[in-house]
Design an enzyme around this catalytic site. Structure first.
Site, PDB file in Angstrom:
ATOM      1  N   THR A  82      17.743-210.141 -99.570  1.00 51.97           N
ATOM      2  CA  THR A  82      16.451-210.609 -99.071  1.00 51.97           C
ATOM      3  C   THR A  82      15.322-209.779 -99.657  1.00 51.97           C
ATOM      4  O   THR A  82      14.285-210.312-100.053  1.00 51.97           O
ATOM      5  CB  THR A  82      16.412-210.560 -97.527  1.00 51.97           C
ATOM      6  OG1 THR A  82      17.462-211.387 -97.015  1.00 51.97           O
ATOM      7  CG2 THR A  82      15.077-211.042 -96.983  1.00 51.97           C
ATOM      8  N   ASP A  97      20.650-205.003 -95.168  1.00 54.58           N
ATOM      9  CA  ASP A  97      22.076-204.800 -95.439  1.00 54.58           C
ATOM     10  C   ASP A  97      22.342-204.944 -96.929  1.00 54.58           C
ATOM     11  O   ASP A  97      22.255-203.979 -97.672  1.00 54.58           O
ATOM     12  CB  ASP A  97      22.987-205.646 -94.549  1.00 54.58           C
ATOM     13  CG  ASP A  97      22.549-207.088 -94.387  1.00 54.58           C
ATOM     14  OD1 ASP A  97      21.925-207.642 -95.297  1.00 54.58           O
ATOM     15  OD2 ASP A  97      22.861-207.660 -93.347  1.00 54.58           O
TER      16      ASP A  97
END
Length: 175
Positions: A107, A103
């Site tokens: 990360t 998204d």
């Protein structure tokens, strides 16, 4: 489906998920024909995607796992914490990071910095799900199973408060 205080409705069927995984595997098999690669699965969410993808990979390969965390409840904390680091030697090797969902890209940025300092030949990302409207990172995934809108989902490895990972389908929040 109800998990704690949230309601979810069916969003992606097991059949659609498996079909998209086969398509991703076919692209990886073609792109890395004759090469040996290392897959790096991101725990906890990508364990089901990694397992099903590996069943469709026809290459010499290894798999390893890392664990990072950036979510609390239904939203990102804005910080990524490394919980289990990479223990496999990836120097001069092709690496494909396996993510359940991409998204914001936060990360991925952390993962690239973890992996890149080990001098791999190449690094790409394969993800089951991608939210292009939410992505703000600099490393978009090369291999995408399904593009989805920026809504919270659960199932097939994805969780809400560590629950719901064990479903074969993916569910979208309704409230």
């Amino acid at each position: 489906m109800q998990i704690e205080d949230k309601k979810f409705e069916l969003y992606l069927s097991e059949e659609r998920i498996q079909e998209s995984i086969k398509e991703v595997a076919n692209r990886i098999n073609e792109d890395y024909k004759g090469e040996k690669i290392i897959f790096v699965g991101v725990l906890n969410g990508a364990f089901m995607f990694a397992a099903d993808l590996m069943k469709n990979i026809a290459l010499d390969c290894e798999i390893s796992f890392v664990k990072v965390s950036s979510y609390k409840g239904t939203s990102s904390t804005g910080q990524v914490h490394e919980l289990i680091g990479l223990s496999t030697d990836i120097k001069d090797k092709h690496v494909v990071i396996l993510e359940d969902i991409v998204d914001s890209g936060l990360t991925l940025s952390k993962l690239y910095s973890m992996i890149d300092h080990n001098s791999p030949t190449s690094v790409e990302v394969a993800t089951l799900l991608y939210k292009p409207d939410a992505f703000k990172g600099k490393y978009p995934p090369k291999y995408v199973g399904i593009e989805i809108p920026n809504k919270f989902i659960v199932g097939y490895g994805l969780d809400y408060l560590e629950q719901g990972r064990n479903t074969r389908d993916i569910y979208q929040i309704t409230e």
